[in-house]
Write an enzyme that holds these catalytic residues in place. Structure first.
Site, mmCIF file in Angstrom:
data_model
loop_
_atom_site.group_PDB
_atom_site.id
_atom_site.type_symbol
_atom_site.label_atom_id
_atom_site.label_comp_id
_atom_site.label_asym_id
_atom_site.label_seq_id
_atom_site.Cartn_x
_atom_site.Cartn_y
_atom_site.Cartn_z
ATOM 1 N N PRO A 71 0.823 -1.212 0.000
ATOM 2 C CA PRO A 71 0.000 0.000 0.000
ATOM 3 C C PRO A 71 0.861 1.268 0.000
ATOM 4 C CG PRO A 71 -0.730 -1.533 1.714
ATOM 5 C CD PRO A 71 0.584 -2.041 1.196
ATOM 6 N N SER A 98 2.250 -8.417 7.521
ATOM 7 C CA SER A 98 0.820 -8.320 7.309
ATOM 8 C C SER A 98 0.605 -7.450 6.065
ATOM 9 C CB SER A 98 0.173 -7.695 8.543
ATOM 10 O OG SER A 98 -1.213 -7.637 8.372
ATOM 11 N N CYS A 99 -0.661 -7.037 5.807
ATOM 12 C CA CYS A 99 -0.902 -6.322 4.553
ATOM 13 C C CYS A 99 -0.532 -4.849 4.624
ATOM 14 C CB CYS A 99 -2.342 -6.507 4.100
ATOM 15 S SG CYS A 99 -3.541 -5.765 5.197
ATOM 16 N N ILE A 100 -0.394 -4.280 5.839
ATOM 17 C CA ILE A 100 0.064 -2.879 5.919
ATOM 18 C C ILE A 100 1.265 -2.771 6.847
ATOM 19 C CG2 ILE A 100 -2.052 -1.668 5.313
ATOM 20 C CD1 ILE A 100 -2.528 -1.229 8.336
#
Lengths: 415, 102
Positions: free
Chosen positions: A353, B100-102
């Site tokens: 992100p 993790s995703c962030i």
């Protein structure tokens, strides 16, 4: 007539039933879907329910409301898949034959995996919020809780919606501030990872949130057991953390039916090709959403993007064409940060992100990796999108199944 | 970033994790282990090989998953790689740190 069978009528299964209803010829294909539940839950709402931001009616509707008439809904527990016979056996001994099987049985919490997590204290001082019951019982507890040590805890990865525990901690800060008892509550975030944020760009952009909200992070904590009577959790390295109220994300596991069928990994997830969504079990078995072992986030948005690609691959499989290796791990998630603000992240298997605008490059109106009120409005609007578009298999305008790089501040890095 | 291990220039990230498993060999693993104060034994290597195999298969790793693997119990995993076993063993194995995703 050929038979297409879908196991599970949650987010993924319901989307697939709606997609396939439109594309499979009615004169040659029957579609059936099996689920033991009668209620379809809006799972993102389980985050808001404990804080009285959503009511119970916001998060549940009848399961059959979203299944097209042509699709046969079978309300029964699944016993096992017999992959060699191309059959599924139900609890009531009914046998369903299939030509193509789609497994969409999702993931659930498995608190029994952690010693001492279940017991007299379960849903009294130790809560989950990943189930309807857990979220509702936690709401009742928070209505009267006078404060103390609140520990928000992740047992192990992977978990459904990896950002939800952090959102819970942020919303708790907001909730107790509004109640006027924030100074009576100590919030800790206990994680087996190296921190609350693990990706470089997110860490750089968001670490301030933890300081600003006075959330203490306890990293590298691999839970071994819960001591319910003495209100503490212990890890394998001998570390202890005391709590008055423990909000834990237990180990997540795939459906026990996967284990009974002998087709899953250690956590009952199905080995699946990460680009085509065909399982590695058998050519005519496909899997979608949380039931797979894909190295993507377990989240509704991921399932939504997968559904568009899987629909095309089912058609290709029927036509004897090569499957499209198109799924890139795309995820798009709102992250509530409390006090009427939220973040938005958009990423895939390889792109972490980053900051930017979404969905229109340079315009937005949503901002990536940045707290805004507009993002919060986006998250609230998502409930309507979910019930009215997403699970009905309608394409969400301007949001593509694969991740777009335009509008993102991507720079070359060495890793 | 580049670091020299066993006489070879190896590319790593800021936290000292290899960015390309193809550059890895046991001599490099042994030198990274020394930086973590670990003397490698056959048991250590068995765990390292399992982790690399899982990484190549793109299976996300967790301490508990390693414990369920029949390769090593969680207790022994902690004894072999004290204080953050997955973090440390991943670095020695030349695979990325679990994220993790962030």
């Amino acid at each position: 007539m050929k038979q297409l069978l879908i196991l599970g009528a949650g987010t993924s299964g319901t989307m697939m039933a709606n997609h396939l209803n439109k594309v499979l010829p009615k004169d040659s294909w029957n579609i059936s879907i099996v689920d033991q539940e009668e209620t379809h839950y809006y799972q993102p709402g389980f985050l808001f329910l404990p804080f009285d931001l959503y009511k119970t009616k916001d998060v549940k509707k009848k399961i059959d409301k979203f299944i097209p008439k042509r699709v046969k809904l079978i309300n029964e527990k699944i016993e096992r898949i017999d992959k060699d016979k191309n059959e599924v056996v139900l609890k009531n001994n009914t046998i369903l034959s299939y030509d193509i099987l789609i497994v969409a049985t999702g993931t659930n919490i498995a608190p029994q995996e952690i010693e001492g997590m279940l017991g007299a204290h379960w849903h009294k001082s130790v809560f989950d919020f990943y189930t309807y019951e857990g979220a509702k019982n936690l709401r009742d507890k928070l209505r009267t809780w006078k404060g103390g040590k609140l520990v928000v805890h992740i047992s192990e990865m992977p978990i459904k919606c990896p950002v939800a525990p952090l959102e819970f901690a942020f919303l708790a800060d907001s909730f107790f501030t509004n109640k006027g008892i924030r100074d009576q509550v100590e919030i800790s975030f206990v994680t087996p990872m190296s921190g609350a944020f693990t990706k470089p760009k997110a860490t750089e952009a968001l670490n301030y949130l933890l300081e600003q909200k006075h959330i203490k992070v306890i990293p590298d904590f691999n839970i071994e057991s819960v001591d319910g009577p003495n209100h503490k959790i212990m890890d394998y390295a001998g570390e202890e953390v005391a709590y008055d109220l423990l909000v834990t994300i237990p180990t997540n596991m795939g459906d026990p039916m996967i284990k009974r069928s002998g087709i899953g990994d250690e956590l009952n997830y199905i080995p699946t090709d990460k680009a085509t969504l065909q399982t590695k079990i058998k050519d005519n078995i496909f899997a979608i959403g949380d039931a797979t072992n894909l190295p993507a986030s377990k989240a509704g948005s991921v399932a939504h993007f997968e559904a568009e690609i899987l629909t095309e691959n089912i058609q290709r499989y029927i036509a004897g064409k090569e499957l499209k290796k198109e799924f890139d791990g795309h995820a798009n998630c709102f992250i509530e940060t409390g006090h009427g603000k939220a973040l938005l992240i958009d990423f895939n298997y390889t792109q972490e992100p980053v900051k930017g605008t979404f969905p229109f490059p340079g315009v937005g109106p949503l901002s990536l990796l940045k707290e805004t009120h507009m993002n919060h409005m986006g998250k609230l609007a998502f409930k309507w999108i979910y019930w009215n578009m997403l699970i009905k298999g309608k394409h969400i305008p301007f949001v593509s199944a694969t991740m777009q790089t335009s509008g993102k501040q991507i720079e070359e890095t060495t890793h | 970033m580049e670091k020299t291990y066993a006489g070879q220039a190896i590319s790593t990230n800021e936290q000292g994790y290899l960015t390309d498993l193809n550059q890895w060999n046991r001599d490099i693993g042994t030198e990274i282990a020394k930086e973590e104060d670990i003397e490698m034994t056959d048991r250590h290597w068995e765990v390292i090989e399992y982790l690399q195999d899982q990484y190549r298969k793109e299976v996300p790793l967790s301490v508990r998953k390693v414990g369920k693997s029949n390769v090593v119990s969680i207790k022994e995993f902690y004894q072999l790689f004290p204080k953050g076993p997955l973090k440390i063993s991943s670095r020695i194995a030349g695979i990325p740190k679990p994220v993790s995703c962030i």
